[in-house]
Design a protein around this motif. Sequence first.
Motif, PDB file in Angstrom:
ATOM      1  N   SER A 143      -6.081   2.230  -1.240  1.00 51.93           N
ATOM      2  CA  SER A 143      -4.640   2.203  -1.427  1.00 51.93           C
ATOM      3  C   SER A 143      -4.174   0.775  -1.979  1.00 51.93           C
ATOM      4  CB  SER A 143      -3.693   2.747  -0.254  1.00 51.93           C
ATOM      5  OG  SER A 143      -4.043   1.728   0.765  1.00 51.93           O
ATOM      6  N   ASP A 148       3.120   2.758  -2.429  1.00 54.13           N
ATOM      7  CA  ASP A 148       2.828   3.767  -1.748  1.00 54.13           C
ATOM      8  C   ASP A 148       2.105   4.782  -2.853  1.00 54.13           C
ATOM      9  OD1 ASP A 148       3.017   2.848   0.464  1.00 54.13           O
ATOM     10  OD2 ASP A 148       4.852   3.908   1.155  1.00 54.13           O
ATOM     11  N   GLY A 151      -3.412   3.615  -5.882  1.00 55.96           N
ATOM     12  CA  GLY A 151      -4.580   3.032  -5.222  1.00 55.96           C
ATOM     13  C   GLY A 151      -5.759   2.932  -6.479  1.00 55.96           C
TER      14      GLY A 151
END
Lengths: 171, 559
Positions: A143, A148, A151
């Motif tokens: 990641s 968020d 990755g």
Amino acid sequence: MKLNTGLILQTCALLIFLAGLLASISALRQNAITRARLQGKLETLAQLSIIKQTHDRHQRSRQAFEALSNTVPVALATLAGATITSAAPEIRERETRSLVSGWTLRQAEVVFNEVDLSKVSGFLQAAENQRPPWRLVECALSSSRQADGLGRAVLILEALEKTRRQTTDNR
Amino acid sequence: MATSEKLLSTCRSAVPFRPRVWNSVTLTGGGAVTVRAWRLAGGTLAELPGRASGTGGQAVRQTESGNAGRVRHSPDSPRGRDEGGSISEAGTVGCLAVQDSLTLWLDSSLTSLTKARKVLPTLLDVQLPFPLEECIYQFVEFRRTPEGTVSALVCAARREAIQACLARYQAQVYHALGVGLDPMLLDHEGLALWTQSLVEWPAVAPSTSLRAMVGGPAEPSQHRALICLESDHLTLVMGSGTRYSQAHSLQTPAQSASADDLVNRLQLLLHAGFPARPPAAPVAQPLRAGNATHPPATLERSDCGLGSVADGPAGAEVQWLFCGARAGETAVVNALHQSLAQSWPGKLMIAKEPALFLARALGERALKRGPLRCNMRQLSLTHPVVRRMVERRARAAVVSILAAGVALMGFSLASRLLAERRFNRVKAEIARLAAELAPGLPSASPGVVIPYGREVPEVQKAWEKQAPLTKPFLEAFAPSLAVRLAEVIRAGKAAAVRFETLNLRRDSLALTGLAEDWDQCGELEERLKALGYAVKLERQEAVAETEVRFSIKAEGGAP
């Protein structure tokens, strides 16, 4: 000298009976030896049959590939472009191994940097649904610390191909 | 004592074959009495009185009219002929009279039956008043005495006596065929009378009788005397229970004045047969005490050392059985019985149709197997039909042995061939499989054989080389690793953890990540275990951060 026919017949009958008896005893003993040898051969046959079953499964699998109309897997770059538009992958050809009947096993490494990881599974599903299919052999996901869901994905895929391998892939 | 003797063996068949029909013929006076007997379904016996005519215009001796036993037809009825078959098909059985022969119990003083069989002819030779070579004999029964030795009942007769008897039969002419009689089977009168008396008046209860027949100890039984009254002679047969003892023949006196003499002579013989109650006078006998039939030369002598009748005490109870042509003369029978019953009290019984009793006995013995069977037509006197049958049986036995031998050889050859064939088929199958699995092996080439027991290793070695070339095809059909990846990600979401790195291979998984709570790592561990992984979880205490850092290494769990 007058021959006693009855006595001769009796003697012959007795001799033949004894010969039959001896032959039977001999046959029984011989059969016991043959049975032991046969038992060994049957065990060998059973072991060979197990190998044969595996062999047949391999052959049936190969025949399934032979039956395909297209024996060249789709280009991974095209597939990636169709499923993940946000990131262009780095595609590197890894080992290629020759198999039987002109088939080769191709392995390729696909690297997505800063990609939405939730979309990787879509790419994999699309790759596996091709004929012949690309199969996932290994994957490494990491990641990103920046956002968020983003990755890096390193996917190693392999596929079977029946054609002379092209040195310049049009990925 | 007879009652504690054990039956070892008895001759149960006189001839080596069993015709369905027999004509039994007895010669008395100048004529003959015939009975036609045949076997019915279920082993029962049917009898039919018949006729034979004497030669030289002698008067025909008619048998008693009416049925004999279980027969319902008259002698000349066509149906009667049909049931019994034609005369030419039937065997003829005759009998050797007691006065022409002897029956004798011999003690061997040996305990082994086999050894006794060997010495008994010598013992018989000693006992006979004529050379054994001139004699035809047959041992019909063997018993073990209370002392454990073997005793045997022998039936013997001089060749001349048998030939004379056969000549007498030859002189008789069948009214239907007009030819002389030539009995296939020459039975013994005394034995026949005795066994028939046991058939018509069983000595003991059937169960006890059966036990005695199979060699068990006989029950104590009553003494039995059978008197066959013919016109010219009288035959006395004695025994106890089922055990035959002895037989004698006496001339019947023409004048009534001699009747007392006859009774006296009978009493002498009975004293020998049925030992008197103690204190009995010792009785000296030329042969075995109480068991001998006198040779023809001594039969008519009453002074043969048996002792005085008047001096003897009253004897044991005796069953008195009467048969023969004159047994129908009630006065004669009663007088004789009353005289004898004074010393040996006992019930009087008279055979039904007494004139046919002996002929019935011969038919019964010829048709059915049973104790004390006897045929005095032996050696050179054997009937041609019997000889042929014996030869035929011998030939059949030889052929059977020959066939058995050939069958055994065939069986052994066939079993060998079949075993070899099966072995070769298995070998061929192994070679075929080896050639298919490992085309490069020597077994694939004709005439080249893999060393014994090396087939599997050789093929395995070849297969290990070949399998990697085809295994990818099979692996292409294995469950996808992408599916497993999705499952692991779902497990992480369910446990509310964040993955930092994820490395997935077909048989291993490595994870690092962050969890808000210590227990969330444990939940993830459980979920991975449920997927089939062997999980090793490491958690680090949160020091600077509020989250728990964890790492997981998992093995297995292949999809």
